[in-house]
Design a protein around this motif. Structure first.
Motif, short mmCIF file in Angstrom:
data_model
loop_
_atom_site.label_atom_id
_atom_site.label_comp_id
_atom_site.label_asym_id
_atom_site.label_seq_id
_atom_site.Cartn_x
_atom_site.Cartn_y
_atom_site.Cartn_z
N ASP A 45 33.10 49.99 48.58
CA ASP A 45 33.44 48.92 49.52
C ASP A 45 33.58 47.58 48.79
N ASP A 46 33.82 47.61 47.47
CA ASP A 46 33.88 46.37 46.70
C ASP A 46 35.03 45.47 47.15
N VAL A 47 36.18 46.05 47.47
CA VAL A 47 37.29 45.23 47.96
C VAL A 47 36.87 44.50 49.23
N GLU A 48 36.27 45.23 50.14
CA GLU A 48 35.87 44.63 51.42
C GLU A 48 34.79 43.57 51.22
N ARG A 49 33.86 43.81 50.30
CA ARG A 49 32.78 42.84 50.07
C ARG A 49 33.33 41.54 49.50
N VAL A 50 34.32 41.62 48.62
CA VAL A 50 34.88 40.42 48.02
C VAL A 50 35.81 39.69 48.98
N LEU A 51 36.66 40.44 49.68
CA LEU A 51 37.70 39.82 50.51
C LEU A 51 37.30 39.64 51.96
N ALA A 52 36.15 40.19 52.35
CA ALA A 52 35.68 40.09 53.74
C ALA A 52 36.68 40.68 54.72
N ARG A 53 37.33 41.74 54.31
CA ARG A 53 38.25 42.50 55.18
C ARG A 53 38.37 43.90 54.58
N PRO A 54 38.76 44.89 55.37
CA PRO A 54 38.89 46.24 54.83
C PRO A 54 39.98 46.33 53.76
N ALA B 263 40.16 35.81 43.70
CA ALA B 263 38.85 35.33 44.13
C ALA B 263 37.91 35.15 42.95
N ALA B 264 37.93 36.11 42.04
CA ALA B 264 37.04 36.04 40.87
C ALA B 264 37.43 34.90 39.93
N LEU B 265 38.72 34.61 39.85
CA LEU B 265 39.20 33.55 38.96
C LEU B 265 38.80 32.16 39.42
N VAL B 266 38.72 31.96 40.72
CA VAL B 266 38.51 30.60 41.24
C VAL B 266 37.09 30.35 41.74
N VAL C 61 38.00 28.20 26.50
CA VAL C 61 38.15 28.76 27.84
C VAL C 61 36.76 28.97 28.43
N SER C 62 36.62 28.83 29.74
CA SER C 62 35.31 28.95 30.37
C SER C 62 35.05 30.30 31.01
N LYS C 63 36.13 31.01 31.40
CA LYS C 63 35.95 32.28 32.12
C LYS C 63 37.07 33.25 31.80
N ILE C 64 36.71 34.55 31.76
CA ILE C 64 37.70 35.62 31.64
C ILE C 64 37.46 36.63 32.76
N VAL C 65 38.53 37.01 33.43
CA VAL C 65 38.50 38.11 34.39
C VAL C 65 39.36 39.21 33.81
N LYS C 66 38.77 40.36 33.54
CA LYS C 66 39.49 41.45 32.88
C LYS C 66 39.83 42.57 33.85
N LEU C 67 41.07 43.02 33.79
CA LEU C 67 41.47 44.23 34.51
C LEU C 67 41.18 45.43 33.63
N SER C 68 40.22 46.23 34.02
CA SER C 68 39.83 47.41 33.27
C SER C 68 40.33 48.64 34.01
N ALA C 69 39.57 49.70 34.05
CA ALA C 69 39.97 50.93 34.74
C ALA C 69 38.74 51.65 35.26
N ILE C 70 38.91 52.34 36.38
CA ILE C 70 37.80 53.07 36.97
C ILE C 70 37.25 54.09 35.98
#
Length: 269
Positions: free
Chosen positions: A244-253, A163-166, A84-93
């Motif tokens: 503002d990480d959601v907004e920075r990645v998705l370019a929307r609030p 977004a992170a996966l692709v 596998v080339s990439k892993i995106v992990k769901l962690s916790a705040i």
């Protein structure tokens, strides 16, 4: 090809929906036999090896609990061995050394694979656990007092994951995903009362009583301890993180809690 673990849960199912809607090849993994899904178990290395055959990227979501470290490490090992080339992990705040997600985060960073780590705050959809009380006309239990939290829309978490996966633009990034506003449980209930047109009430639940309720529901002490500490943290003002990480990645609030309730009004019928 993307493999989505935890594919029948809140984030996994929404992530799969978004990927498929965008025409991105994706498979869902689950422990149970589900038509159209890959059956595999974190505790069965052979099943993991089979699940990642032909897979380029893995979305790693381990169900909350003390088994998270072992499950994360098993998938990371299978991913490395399977090419596998990439892993995106769901962690916790607020993941800290020694917490459930810490071992998995470290293993991913040290794996040699491309990686992204997502640390969401509490999901807006967690209010669905109040449905029995709402339907019975009972007050909504509040374990966190006036403590505030920036609840995040699960659809935003899934969109950031997609977004992170692709895209390599998010490699070697750790994102803390929150909603745009701080709300207490009474604040949430006020929003729900307004949107649903119901006069909902709140009742404070002391942490000692909360722990007893969790044990009575059959949860083990490790889970109870983490849940109570989390509630205590928010109650004491330690959950007041907004990014503002959601907004920075998705370019929307990032979506608001009110918007989530409005779009899920039917669930409360």
């Amino acid at each position: 090809m993307i493999l989505v673990t935890g594919a029948t849960g809140t984030i996994g199912s929404e992530l799969l929906r978004q990927l498929v809607a965008s025409g991105i090849p994706a498979l869902g993994m689950t422990r149970r036999e589900v038509p159209g899904f890959v059956r595999a178990d974190f505790e069965d290395p052979d099943s993991l090896r089979k699940a990642i055959e032909g897979v380029d990227t893995v979305f790693l979501l381990s169900a909350p609990g003390p088994l998270v470290p072992a499950h994360d490490l098993a998938m990371v090992a299978a991913a490395v061995d399977g090419g596998v080339s990439k892993i995106v992990k769901l962690s916790a705040i607020g993941t800290m050394p020694g917490s459930w997600h810490d071992a998995g985060e470290r293993a991913i960073r040290e794996s040699g694979l491309a990686w992204t780590i997502l640390r969401p705050t509490g999901f807006a959809s967690n209010v669905l656990r109040w449905l029995p009380a709402i339907r019975a006309g009972q007050p909504i239990p509040n374990q966190t007092g006036d403590g505030q939290h920036a609840f995040v829309d699960p659809r935003d978490v899934a969109a950031v994951a997609a977004a992170a996966l692709v895209s390599p633009d998010h490699d070697e990034q750790t994102y803390t995903l929150t909603g745009p506003e701080l709300l207490s449980v009474p604040d949430q209930v006020a929003v729900m009362s307004d949107v649903l047109g119901q006069a909902l009430r709140v009742v404070d639940v002391p942490l000692k009583v909360y722990a007893e309720q969790l044990r009575a529901a059959g949860l083990d002490d490790a889970f109870v301890s983490v849940a109570v500490r989390g509630a205590e943290l928010v109650r004491d003002g330690g959950g007041r993180t907004v990014t503002d990480d959601v907004e920075r990645v998705l370019a929307r609030p990032a979506g608001t809690f009110r918007a989530w309730v409005e779009s899920n009004r039917a669930a409360f019928a």
